[in-house]
Design a protein around this motif. Structure first.
Motif, short mmCIF file in Angstrom:
data_model
loop_
_atom_site.label_atom_id
_atom_site.label_comp_id
_atom_site.label_asym_id
_atom_site.label_seq_id
_atom_site.Cartn_x
_atom_site.Cartn_y
_atom_site.Cartn_z
N ARG A 148 0.83 -1.21 0.00
CA ARG A 148 0.00 0.00 0.00
C ARG A 148 0.86 1.26 0.00
O ARG A 148 0.53 2.25 -0.66
CB ARG A 148 -0.93 0.00 1.21
N ALA A 149 1.98 1.22 0.72
CA ALA A 149 2.88 2.37 0.74
C ALA A 149 3.38 2.66 -0.67
O ALA A 149 3.45 3.82 -1.10
CB ALA A 149 4.06 2.10 1.67
N LEU A 150 3.71 1.61 -1.40
CA LEU A 150 4.20 1.76 -2.77
C LEU A 150 3.12 2.29 -3.69
O LEU A 150 3.38 3.12 -4.58
CB LEU A 150 4.72 0.41 -3.27
N GLU A 151 1.89 1.82 -3.48
CA GLU A 151 0.76 2.30 -4.29
C GLU A 151 0.49 3.78 -4.04
O GLU A 151 0.12 4.52 -4.96
CB GLU A 151 -0.49 1.48 -3.97
N LYS A 152 0.70 4.22 -2.80
CA LYS A 152 0.43 5.61 -2.45
C LYS A 152 1.53 6.56 -2.94
O LYS A 152 1.27 7.72 -3.25
CB LYS A 152 0.27 5.76 -0.93
N ASP A 153 2.77 6.05 -2.98
CA ASP A 153 3.88 6.92 -3.39
C ASP A 153 4.97 6.08 -4.05
O ASP A 153 5.84 5.54 -3.37
CB ASP A 153 4.44 7.67 -2.18
N GLU A 154 4.92 6.00 -5.37
CA GLU A 154 5.88 5.19 -6.12
C GLU A 154 7.29 5.78 -6.04
O GLU A 154 8.27 5.08 -6.29
CB GLU A 154 5.42 5.08 -7.58
N LYS A 155 7.40 7.04 -5.65
CA LYS A 155 8.71 7.68 -5.59
C LYS A 155 9.31 7.68 -4.19
O LYS A 155 10.31 8.35 -3.94
CB LYS A 155 8.60 9.12 -6.12
N HIS A 160 9.89 1.18 -1.61
CA HIS A 160 10.48 0.18 -2.50
C HIS A 160 11.36 -0.79 -1.71
O HIS A 160 11.32 -2.01 -1.93
CB HIS A 160 11.31 0.86 -3.59
N LYS A 161 12.16 -0.25 -0.80
CA LYS A 161 13.07 -1.08 -0.02
C LYS A 161 12.31 -2.10 0.81
O LYS A 161 12.62 -3.30 0.78
CB LYS A 161 13.94 -0.20 0.88
N TRP A 162 11.31 -1.64 1.55
CA TRP A 162 10.60 -2.55 2.45
C TRP A 162 9.64 -3.46 1.70
O TRP A 162 9.33 -4.56 2.16
CB TRP A 162 9.94 -1.77 3.58
N TYR A 163 9.19 -3.03 0.53
CA TYR A 163 8.41 -3.93 -0.32
C TYR A 163 9.28 -5.12 -0.73
O TYR A 163 8.85 -6.27 -0.68
CB TYR A 163 7.90 -3.20 -1.56
#
Length: 307
Positions: A148-155, A160-163
């Protein structure tokens, strides 16, 4: 809490038996299915298991480590205050308190809350005595928060790291074929994290760890992996070394495990002098955490082998 790439090597006998069972089946489809099934069994069963993981990174680089006392949560108001408090609790290894604080923001649309909650959920799984069912639940929750964090802010580099880290963790429950397949995605997200923040030593370290894991696979494990994938992930010690050195360059002595991995990489490259240098640094690193103590022990053992 130390996590590492765990290699329990496939024996030559196991690999030979796997190939023999596959060779006796007629028909292309049945041959592939049987060979793949045998290869998966060779990678995961009994003494012949291959587990590809990433370092735990819990309380990474801290100069102080305190055991969690109770589960009281200090309440804060406002985003900046909450994040500041969360980072303070993380720096003190107050895992339970940190998790409870961030859990209040699990429905947030802010990536800064979500990736921290993913990290805190994952750190809970690494606490001693964590019950298996609860650990699995937290592992998948951590992945969902990171997603969800990645979906909210791809930048967001941390998303990215924790995904990448959490994707590696869920692979432990989904079988070796899924885990190896996820390795491609893991590397892509680590590279993206570094692209967004080239000064983040932990992303560099994790990618170095990824490269080291695949570089040290012996030929017979590569053949088993090739039975599952036409082009399994590959890497070299030179690649791993580049990332470990870069991590040390941007943040010297940030993590005892990075010093150890530099020593192990130079050992694999037959550079005894540099291996001794970095293993000695790992041995002498102040042991504040359980992982630091484990690193110290491994460094001492490896230095003895070097003579």
């Amino acid at each position: 809490m130390a996590a590492r790439v765990l290699m329990r090597f496939v024996s030559s006998r196991t690999l030979t038996q796997s190939r023999a069972r596959g060779a006796g089946v007629r028909g292309t489809h049945r041959f592939y299915w049987t060979t793949s099934r045998s290869a998966a069994a060779a990678l995961t069963s009994g003494r012949a298991a291959l587990l590809l993981g990433l370092p735990a990174l819990s309380c990474l680089g801290y100069e102080a480590y305190r055991r969690v006392q109770g589960s009281a949560v200090l309440h804060a108001v406002g985003k900046e205050e909450v994040l500041e408090q969360a980072d303070y609790l993380y720096s003190c290894a107050e895992t339970e308190k940190l998790y409870q604080l961030l859990l209040q923001h699990k429905d947030s649309d802010d990536a800064e809350f979500l990736w921290r909650l993913a990290r805190a959920s994952r750190d809970l799984t690494l606490l001693p005595g964590m019950e298996g069912k609860r650990k699995k639940q937290l592992t998948f929750e951590a992945f969902e928060y990171a997603k969800r964090a990645l979906e909210k802010d791809e930048k967001c580099f941390a998303a990215h790291k924790w995904y990448a880290v959490c994707l590696s963790d869920v692979g432990d429950y989904e079988g070796i074929k899924v885990k190896i397949g996820n390795s491609y995605i893991i590397r892509e997200h680590l590279e993206r994290a570094i692209e967004l923040n080239a000064k983040d030593a932990t992303s560099l370290h994790i990618l170095g760890y990824w490269c080291f894991a695949f570089a040290e696979l012996p030929w017979y494990q590569r053949k088993v992996a090739a039975a599952l994938f036409s082009s399994p992930p590959v890497a070299t010690y030179e690649e791993a070394l580049e990332f470990f050195l870069k991590a040390e360059e941007v943040d010297p002595d940030f993590y005892s495990k990075n010093l150890l991995m530099l020593g192990k990489t130079y050992m694999a490259m037959k550079d005894k002098q540099r291996a001794e240098l970095w293993l000695t640094k790992a041995k002498d690193y102040p042991a504040h955490t359980l992982e630091d103590k484990e690193v110290h022990k491994e460094a001492v053992d490896l230095l003895k082998k070097l003579g």
